[in-house]
Design an enzyme around this catalytic site. Sequence first.
Site, PDB file in Angstrom:
ATOM      1  N   HIS A 257      32.341  38.884  42.135  1.00  0.00           N
ATOM      2  CA  HIS A 257      31.652  39.414  43.330  1.00  0.00           C
ATOM      3  C   HIS A 257      31.576  38.319  44.403  1.00  0.00           C
ATOM      4  O   HIS A 257      30.499  37.874  44.806  1.00  0.00           O
ATOM      5  CB  HIS A 257      30.253  39.824  42.883  1.00  0.00           C
ATOM      6  CG  HIS A 257      29.433  40.585  43.866  1.00  0.00           C
ATOM      7  ND1 HIS A 257      29.238  40.173  45.163  1.00  0.00           N
ATOM      8  CD2 HIS A 257      28.743  41.731  43.720  1.00  0.00           C
ATOM      9  CE1 HIS A 257      28.446  41.042  45.770  1.00  0.00           C
ATOM     10  NE2 HIS A 257      28.134  42.001  44.920  1.00  0.00           N
TER      11      HIS A 257
ATOM     12  N   GLU B  60      35.622  41.558  46.568  1.00  0.00           N
ATOM     13  CA  GLU B  60      35.484  41.367  45.122  1.00  0.00           C
ATOM     14  C   GLU B  60      36.740  41.867  44.411  1.00  0.00           C
ATOM     15  O   GLU B  60      37.259  42.926  44.746  1.00  0.00           O
ATOM     16  CB  GLU B  60      34.261  42.148  44.627  1.00  0.00           C
ATOM     17  CG  GLU B  60      33.011  41.847  45.447  1.00  0.00           C
ATOM     18  CD  GLU B  60      31.857  42.816  45.147  1.00  0.00           C
ATOM     19  OE1 GLU B  60      31.734  43.251  43.997  1.00  0.00           O
ATOM     20  OE2 GLU B  60      31.096  43.122  46.073  1.00  0.00           O
TER      21      GLU B  60
END
Length: 301
Positions: free
Chosen positions: A170, A273
Amino acid sequence: MTTLNSLNQQFGIAGHLQFIEVDGGLTFAEINNAHATASIAIQGAHIATFQPKGEEPIIWLSKLAKFVPGKSIRGGVPVCWPWFGPHATDSKLPGHGYARTVMWEVQETKALADGSTFIRFGLIENETTKAQWPHASTVQLEATVGKALKVELITKNTGNTAFQLGEALHTYFHISDVGNMTIRGLEGCEYIDKVGETTRRTQQGGIVIESEVDRVYVNTTADCVIEDKGLKRAIRIAKTGSKSAVVWNPWTEKADKMGDFGPQGHRGMVCVESGNAFDNVVTVQAGETHRLVAVYSSEKL
Ligand code: BG6
């Protein structure tokens, strides 16, 4: 509990890596080699910073980031594992899984011939994690810090039955201003738009951000490139073992509510991400190892 001294004795490398403890109570691997600097919290195997020498940081870390046990750090490279977003059946379980808030252990460090530094972490299971994820597995994170940053998330199914895995690196990227950037590489790609009512759409052209964006692009293995006119550079995200790309910027109102972005903090970041989510959750067969790999590098624009 491993002490700082013993960590440094076992895994410290002169001219490359030492372990330090920061206010708030987390221990970090501090890497400083010929190519770059990076700090990685052992909790969550969370890469917090990465900056090639002579360049702006590639990774964004909030000025208000807190380094406390059991809480995810705002910025860096949070590891979403073993599910992405809310848990499929139990909304009480932590969003994006538990990997980013539990302790990991350092398993290996080495200085590489090209001057890069390598470190491997393994997640430490406990009764809570086992209750949330009743599958025999191991997960490791390897980081290679050089001119580029290479991150590998390695999941092994050590049991006798297959399981389904959702995951993402992320990563928060540092940009001059969200108004100066365009993300390339996802043109024509189908995505799940999570702002408002969840809808499926198709990406037209490059991605520019002028309001809240929360999208999961599916079935894409392409590199993404963040073009930043302000810094006159492009950040390239190359990946393998990943078919989803998530693009996220919370914009003003949500960032303010989160409390750890800082005033206008959302303008200096964008999350791109690399992972496997929604249509792309991965089935890991018994005995199989699955690797998600992302490489972050910069180019002049
Ligand atoms: C993104 C999600 O990956 O992460 C967003 O798509 C979410 O919906 C964001 O808000 C941040 O999540 P968290 O749990 O770190 O605040």
